[in-house]
Design a protein around this motif. Structure first.
Motif, PDB file in Angstrom:
ATOM      1  N   ALA A 243       0.810  -1.229   0.000  1.00 31.56           N
ATOM      2  CA  ALA A 243       0.000   0.000   0.000  1.00 31.56           C
ATOM      3  C   ALA A 243       0.838   1.272   0.000  1.00 31.56           C
ATOM      4  N   GLY A 244       2.161   1.139   0.047  1.00 29.13           N
ATOM      5  CA  GLY A 244       3.005   2.326   0.091  1.00 29.13           C
ATOM      6  C   GLY A 244       3.051   2.966   1.454  1.00 29.13           C
ATOM      7  N   LYS A 245       2.718   2.203   2.473  1.00 30.40           N
ATOM      8  CA  LYS A 245       2.798   2.708   3.843  1.00 30.40           C
ATOM      9  C   LYS A 245       4.180   2.416   4.426  1.00 30.40           C
ATOM     10  N   ALA A 246       4.666   1.190   4.258  1.00 29.66           N
ATOM     11  CA  ALA A 246       6.015   0.815   4.703  1.00 29.66           C
ATOM     12  C   ALA A 246       6.996   0.978   3.547  1.00 29.66           C
ATOM     13  N   ALA A 247       8.139   1.592   3.841  1.00 26.97           N
ATOM     14  CA  ALA A 247       9.172   1.738   2.822  1.00 26.97           C
ATOM     15  C   ALA A 247       9.948   0.447   2.617  1.00 26.97           C
ATOM     16  N   MET A 248      10.075  -0.346   3.669  1.00 34.47           N
ATOM     17  CA  MET A 248      10.798  -1.617   3.614  1.00 34.47           C
ATOM     18  C   MET A 248      10.105  -2.612   4.528  1.00 34.47           C
ATOM     19  N   ALA A 249      10.426  -3.894   4.332  1.00 34.56           N
ATOM     20  CA  ALA A 249       9.974  -4.941   5.242  1.00 34.56           C
ATOM     21  C   ALA A 249      11.108  -5.940   5.409  1.00 34.56           C
ATOM     22  N   PHE A 250      11.314  -6.392   6.640  1.00 36.35           N
ATOM     23  CA  PHE A 250      12.292  -7.440   6.935  1.00 36.35           C
ATOM     24  C   PHE A 250      11.476  -8.678   7.261  1.00 36.35           C
ATOM     25  N   ASP A 251      11.168  -9.452   6.224  1.00 34.22           N
ATOM     26  CA  ASP A 251      10.212 -10.548   6.380  1.00 34.22           C
ATOM     27  C   ASP A 251      10.342 -11.484   5.182  1.00 34.22           C
ATOM     28  N   ALA A 252       9.284 -12.183   4.856  1.00 30.79           N
ATOM     29  CA  ALA A 252       9.313 -13.214   3.815  1.00 30.79           C
ATOM     30  C   ALA A 252       9.588 -12.624   2.438  1.00 30.79           C
ATOM     31  N   ASP A 253      10.528 -13.247   1.731  1.00 28.75           N
ATOM     32  CA  ASP A 253      10.890 -12.755   0.400  1.00 28.75           C
ATOM     33  C   ASP A 253       9.709 -12.730  -0.558  1.00 28.75           C
ATOM     34  N   ILE A 254       8.733 -13.621  -0.360  1.00 35.15           N
ATOM     35  CA  ILE A 254       7.608 -13.686  -1.291  1.00 35.15           C
ATOM     36  C   ILE A 254       6.701 -12.460  -1.219  1.00 35.15           C
ATOM     37  N   PHE A 255       6.883 -11.589  -0.219  1.00 32.26           N
ATOM     38  CA  PHE A 255       6.189 -10.291  -0.235  1.00 32.26           C
ATOM     39  C   PHE A 255       6.421  -9.605  -1.573  1.00 32.26           C
ATOM     40  N   ALA A 256       7.650  -9.693  -2.070  1.00 33.74           N
ATOM     41  CA  ALA A 256       8.024  -8.990  -3.298  1.00 33.74           C
ATOM     42  C   ALA A 256       7.224  -9.487  -4.494  1.00 33.74           C
ATOM     43  N   ILE A 257       6.838 -10.758  -4.465  1.00 34.25           N
ATOM     44  CA  ILE A 257       6.060 -11.322  -5.572  1.00 34.25           C
ATOM     45  C   ILE A 257       4.572 -11.087  -5.366  1.00 34.25           C
ATOM     46  N   PHE A 258       4.069 -11.401  -4.178  1.00 35.70           N
ATOM     47  CA  PHE A 258       2.631 -11.284  -3.961  1.00 35.70           C
ATOM     48  C   PHE A 258       2.159  -9.827  -3.919  1.00 35.70           C
ATOM     49  N   GLN A 259       3.018  -8.901  -3.520  1.00 38.11           N
ATOM     50  CA  GLN A 259       2.661  -7.479  -3.571  1.00 38.11           C
ATOM     51  C   GLN A 259       3.204  -6.789  -4.821  1.00 38.11           C
ATOM     52  N   GLY A 260       4.223  -7.383  -5.444  1.00 38.88           N
ATOM     53  CA  GLY A 260       4.884  -6.727  -6.570  1.00 38.88           C
ATOM     54  C   GLY A 260       4.391  -7.141  -7.936  1.00 38.88           C
ATOM     55  N   SER A 261       3.552  -8.186  -8.003  1.00 38.91           N
ATOM     56  CA  SER A 261       3.022  -8.606  -9.300  1.00 38.91           C
ATOM     57  C   SER A 261       2.077  -7.547  -9.864  1.00 38.91           C
ATOM     58  N   GLU A 262       2.009  -7.482 -11.170  1.00 39.69           N
ATOM     59  CA  GLU A 262       1.195  -6.465 -11.839  1.00 39.69           C
ATOM     60  C   GLU A 262      -0.249  -6.520 -11.352  1.00 39.69           C
ATOM     61  N   GLY A 263      -0.744  -5.379 -10.881  1.00 36.90           N
ATOM     62  CA  GLY A 263      -2.121  -5.286 -10.420  1.00 36.90           C
ATOM     63  C   GLY A 263      -2.366  -5.788  -9.009  1.00 36.90           C
ATOM     64  N   ALA A 264      -1.325  -6.326  -8.347  1.00 33.16           N
ATOM     65  CA  ALA A 264      -1.530  -6.927  -7.023  1.00 33.16           C
ATOM     66  C   ALA A 264      -1.670  -5.879  -5.931  1.00 33.16           C
ATOM     67  N   SER A 265      -1.023  -4.741  -6.097  1.00 33.93           N
ATOM     68  CA  SER A 265      -1.053  -3.714  -5.059  1.00 33.93           C
ATOM     69  C   SER A 265      -0.755  -2.356  -5.670  1.00 33.93           C
ATOM     70  N   GLN A 266      -0.908  -1.342  -4.849  1.00 34.80           N
ATOM     71  CA  GLN A 266      -0.627   0.024  -5.285  1.00 34.80           C
ATOM     72  C   GLN A 266       0.828   0.202  -5.696  1.00 34.80           C
ATOM     73  N   GLU A 267       1.747  -0.489  -5.002  1.00 31.15           N
ATOM     74  CA  GLU A 267       3.173  -0.315  -5.264  1.00 31.15           C
ATOM     75  C   GLU A 267       3.760  -1.401  -6.171  1.00 31.15           C
ATOM     76  N   ALA A 268       2.914  -2.176  -6.834  1.00 34.36           N
ATOM     77  CA  ALA A 268       3.413  -3.173  -7.785  1.00 34.36           C
ATOM     78  C   ALA A 268       4.294  -2.483  -8.830  1.00 34.36           C
ATOM     79  N   GLY A 269       5.453  -3.074  -9.070  1.00 37.07           N
ATOM     80  CA  GLY A 269       6.417  -2.478  -9.992  1.00 37.07           C
ATOM     81  C   GLY A 269       7.460  -1.632  -9.305  1.00 37.07           C
ATOM     82  N   ASN A 270       7.230  -1.295  -8.035  1.00 41.35           N
ATOM     83  CA  ASN A 270       8.182  -0.457  -7.293  1.00 41.35           C
ATOM     84  C   ASN A 270       8.982  -1.228  -6.248  1.00 41.35           C
ATOM     85  N   LEU A 271       8.747  -2.527  -6.125  1.00 41.59           N
ATOM     86  CA  LEU A 271       9.371  -3.290  -5.037  1.00 41.59           C
ATOM     87  C   LEU A 271      10.607  -4.048  -5.510  1.00 41.59           C
TER      88      LEU A 271
END
Length: 415
Positions: A243-271
């Motif tokens: 959602a563009g609330k957190a600048a970073m996360a120290f957690d599961a690598d799959i955040f980058a895929i499940f939030q970064g896939s096209e259309g998945a979230s507001q910040e998709a493409g920026n992660l």
């Protein structure tokens, strides 16, 4: 078959018709949300009536299920050429992942020795996921050390308006708060949770290394974390990143895929993804892992059929299909990470493959197996909350925690 509601389960369900046609085996299954899944599963296993034959499990749960004789050891099946397909290739599964499901049942002994109790379906490494737009706003690169993570994270408070902040990490009073970013940093600092001393399991959470990294982690949360950190789970950390609330996360690598896939979230493409920040210079980069696996009920009356099912859904063909056509991230097999179609798929996520390669050789379960795992890590999370919220200082609270845990595990027999 009992399944936890998860993309790995969805991939299995999607290919059940192929499995049934190939083998003639009819598969009945139930699927349950994770908040109720393990309670339901434990009740079923405790009945010892053979139902379910196969079930999804985390590796940490094996430390309760295996000593209770709920699950079937798998080496006798794996090493029988009449039961195991010659092309199954167990050595294609990354060692650090497969070892997470192997244990000799001795509390205090590390994973990786003894019997194999389950077969992995997929896993998560705990690394750094960052918003490229956020880092660019202050001219920063992904932090490489824990001190840099704190400093850059603090600078990014408010980076995207009111309520935005630097680093998302979990904070509820749960074992799940300890195992992602915190445990990765904890292990890289040289700290240990337990040691065997004089034939007893002894907590080492009062060691100087454990106290120091806990101070650092508390500093990170206080200076760069979410204001309502004690309510943060996997879901909140992941959602804030997307959602563009957190600048970073120290957690599961799959955040980058499940939030970064096209259309998945507001910040998709920026992660982007980067290795976990090291605590001290010269230390090897590594990560604690979470593994979803499938195991066989010790009481099953259909073990040969169960074993065919387990081979099929952890084999090369299904794992490749899941990684290229479904949402099986991260795949467990080395061959998939060399497949051109899979590599093309993850190339859309900046730094994902490079981070995976940087950490995979030191990605493993960093906890010491013991049957009180969920109780002791929940107590650990409560102590971390006390330290972060200022109810106690790190040194005295960690010393009290070690004392409390030693009392809890005092009845555990170490052979």
């Amino acid at each position: 078959m009992m399944l936890n509601q998860h993309p790995y389960a969805e991939a299995i369900i999607a290919r059940l018709p192929q499995f049934e046609e190939l083998t003639g085996i009819k598969v009945n299954y139930s699927i349950t949300p994770e908040e109720n899944y393990f309670d339901k599963l434990t009740t079923a296993l405790n009945a010892r009536n053979g139902n379910p034959d196969v079930f999804m499990t985390g590796s940490y749960q094996l430390w309760e299920y295996a000593p209770a004789d709920y699950i079937q050891e798998l080496d006798s099946f794996l090493n029988d050429p009449s039961k195991t397909d010659s092309g199954y290739d167990i050595n294609d599964i990354f060692k650090g992942i497969l070892d997470g499901d192997r244990w000799d049942l001795v509390p205090g002994h590390a994973v990786g020795t003894g019997s194999l109790w389950a077969l992995p379906l997929g896993f998560e490494s705990n690394v750094l996921i960052y918003n490229k737009r956020a880092l660019e706003s202050i001219g920063a690169q992904p932090p490489k050390t824990f001190d840099e993570l704190i400093e850059i994270g603090e600078k990014l408070n408010g980076w995207n308006g009111e309520g935005s902040y630097g680093v998302a990490v979990r904070g509820t009073r749960s074992w799940a708060t300890i195992h992602p970013g915190y445990m990765s940093a904890f292990s890289m600092s040289g700290a240990k949770d337990f040691e065997i001393q004089d034939g007893k399991l002894v907590s080492k959470l009062d060691s100087p290394e454990a106290i120091e990294i806990t101070k650092k982690f508390a500093e990170l949360v206080k200076r760069a974390g979410p204001k309502d950190w004690t309510n943060y789970t996997w879901y909140q950390a992941s959602s804030d990143l997307g959602a563009g609330k957190a600048a970073m996360a120290f957690d599961a690598d799959i955040f980058a895929i499940f939030q970064g896939s096209e259309g998945a979230s507001q910040e998709a493409g920026n992660l982007g993804t980067a290795p976990p920040p090291i605590v001290k210079e010269g230390q090897p980069v590594g990560a604690n892992e979470w593994i979803w696996s499938i195991a066989m009920n010790q009481s099953s009356k259909k073990k040969d059929a169960a074993w065919l099912f387990m081979q099929y859904f952890t084999g090369k063909e299904h794992t490749l299909w899941g990684a290229t056509q479904a949402k099986v991230f991260n795949p467990i097999r080395q061959s998939v990470w060399e497949d051109p179609d899979f590599l093309a798929r993850i190339s859309k996520f900046p730094g994902y493959y490079q981070t995976f390669r940087a950490v995979i050789d030191n990605t493993s379960i960093k906890f010491t197996p013991q049957p009180e795992f969920f109780n002791t890590t929940t107590e650990w999370a409560a102590a971390l909350q006390d330290i972060v919220t200022g109810q106690a200082d790190a040194e005295s609270r960690m010393k009290q925690l070690a004392k409390d845990i030693n009392e809890r595990v005092s009845r555990i027999r170490v052979q």
